[in-house]
Design a protein around this motif. Structure first.
Motif, short mmCIF file in Angstrom:
data_model
loop_
_atom_site.label_atom_id
_atom_site.label_comp_id
_atom_site.label_asym_id
_atom_site.label_seq_id
_atom_site.Cartn_x
_atom_site.Cartn_y
_atom_site.Cartn_z
N TYR A 39 -17.97 -2.09 -14.82
CA TYR A 39 -18.98 -2.99 -16.13
C TYR A 39 -17.98 -2.16 -17.25
O TYR A 39 -18.48 -3.40 -17.69
CB TYR A 39 -20.62 -2.08 -15.89
N GLU B 172 -15.75 -5.30 -17.65
CA GLU B 172 -16.39 -6.61 -17.25
C GLU B 172 -17.90 -7.32 -18.02
O GLU B 172 -17.89 -8.36 -17.93
CB GLU B 172 -16.96 -7.14 -16.10
N LYS C 190 -19.06 -10.36 -19.80
CA LYS C 190 -20.33 -11.30 -19.62
C LYS C 190 -21.15 -11.30 -20.12
O LYS C 190 -22.32 -12.92 -20.25
CB LYS C 190 -20.57 -9.72 -18.28
N SER D 231 -28.34 -16.96 -12.57
CA SER D 231 -26.87 -16.83 -11.55
C SER D 231 -26.89 -15.21 -12.44
O SER D 231 -26.23 -14.71 -11.74
CB SER D 231 -26.29 -17.58 -11.50
N SER D 232 -26.32 -15.45 -13.68
CA SER D 232 -25.47 -14.55 -14.09
C SER D 232 -26.21 -13.47 -14.58
O SER D 232 -25.94 -12.42 -14.58
CB SER D 232 -25.34 -15.43 -16.10
N HIS E 40 -29.27 -12.43 -12.89
CA HIS E 40 -29.11 -11.60 -11.89
C HIS E 40 -27.83 -10.77 -11.02
O HIS E 40 -28.15 -9.43 -10.74
CB HIS E 40 -29.14 -12.89 -9.82
N SER E 41 -27.04 -11.49 -11.70
CA SER E 41 -25.56 -10.35 -11.64
C SER E 41 -25.21 -9.87 -11.95
O SER E 41 -25.42 -8.19 -12.01
CB SER E 41 -24.63 -12.40 -11.91
N GLY F 226 -28.44 -6.91 -10.81
CA GLY F 226 -27.51 -5.81 -9.78
C GLY F 226 -26.64 -5.14 -10.63
O GLY F 226 -26.92 -3.87 -9.82
N ASN F 227 -25.49 -5.45 -11.42
CA ASN F 227 -24.56 -4.37 -11.96
C ASN F 227 -25.16 -3.44 -12.70
O ASN F 227 -24.78 -2.28 -12.27
CB ASN F 227 -23.59 -5.03 -12.68
N GLU G 215 -33.52 -14.03 -16.12
CA GLU G 215 -33.41 -14.33 -14.82
C GLU G 215 -35.16 -15.05 -14.69
O GLU G 215 -34.72 -16.61 -14.30
CB GLU G 215 -33.39 -13.20 -13.59
#
Length: 123
Positions: A40, A43, A47, A65-66, A68-69, A72-73, A90
Motif C-alpha cells: 500500500y 503503490e 494511485k 475501476s481505479s 474500486h481497486s 479493495g486495497n 466509485e
C-alpha cells in the motif's frame, strides 16, 4: 475534568486503521498484514497521481475501476474511512455524476495520505 475527557476521547489512528479487522480478513497473519501495508505504501502515491490525471467528464470508467481497486486495497488493510471515500468516488463515477468527482478525489487523496502517515508511524 480533563482526565475524563481524555479517557473518552477517540484515538484517530485507531479509527483510520482498523488493524484487527484487517487481521481478521487476512486470517490473523501479521506477516501478511505487514506485507500488504508495505505494498500500500509503495503503490498509493501512484494511485493518487493516476486519479488526479483522469478527466472526470470523460474517464468515468477508469475512475470507477481505479476507485474500486483503491477501495479493495483500503479494505484489506483496515482503512475504513479511506475505503468509504473510495466507495463514494466509485459510486459517483458509476452514476455519471462527474461534477462531484473532483471533490471526492480530493477527499480520497486526503484519506490515503493520512493512512500513509499512520502506516509510516507504525500503524
Amino acid at each position: 475534568m480533563r482526565a475524563k475527557t481524555t479517557a473518552h476521547s477517540i484515538d484517530t489512528a485507531v479509527c483510520k486503521l482498523n488493524k484487527q479487522a484487517a487481521l481478521d480478513r487476512l486470517g490473523g497473519d501479521e506477516e501478511l498484514f505487514n506485507t500488504v501495508c508495505g505494498i500500500y505504501l509503495k503503490e498509493s502515491p501512484d494511485k493518487i497521481k493516476n486519479l488526479e490525471c483522469l478527466d472526470p467528464k470523460n474517464d468515468l470508467g477508469k475512475l470507477t475501476s481505479s476507485a474500486h481497486s483503491i477501495k479493495g486495497n483500503c479494505a484489506t488493510i483496515g482503512a475504513e474511512l479511506c475505503q468509504n471515500a473510495a466507495y463514494n468516488l466509485e459510486m459517483a463515477a458509476r452514476r455519471g455524476q462527474w461534477q462531484e468527482v473532483p471533490e471526492l478525489i480530493k477527499r480520497l487523496k486526503a484519506e490515503m495520505l493520512e493512512i500513509e502517515q499512520v502506516l509510516k508511524n507504525g500503524g
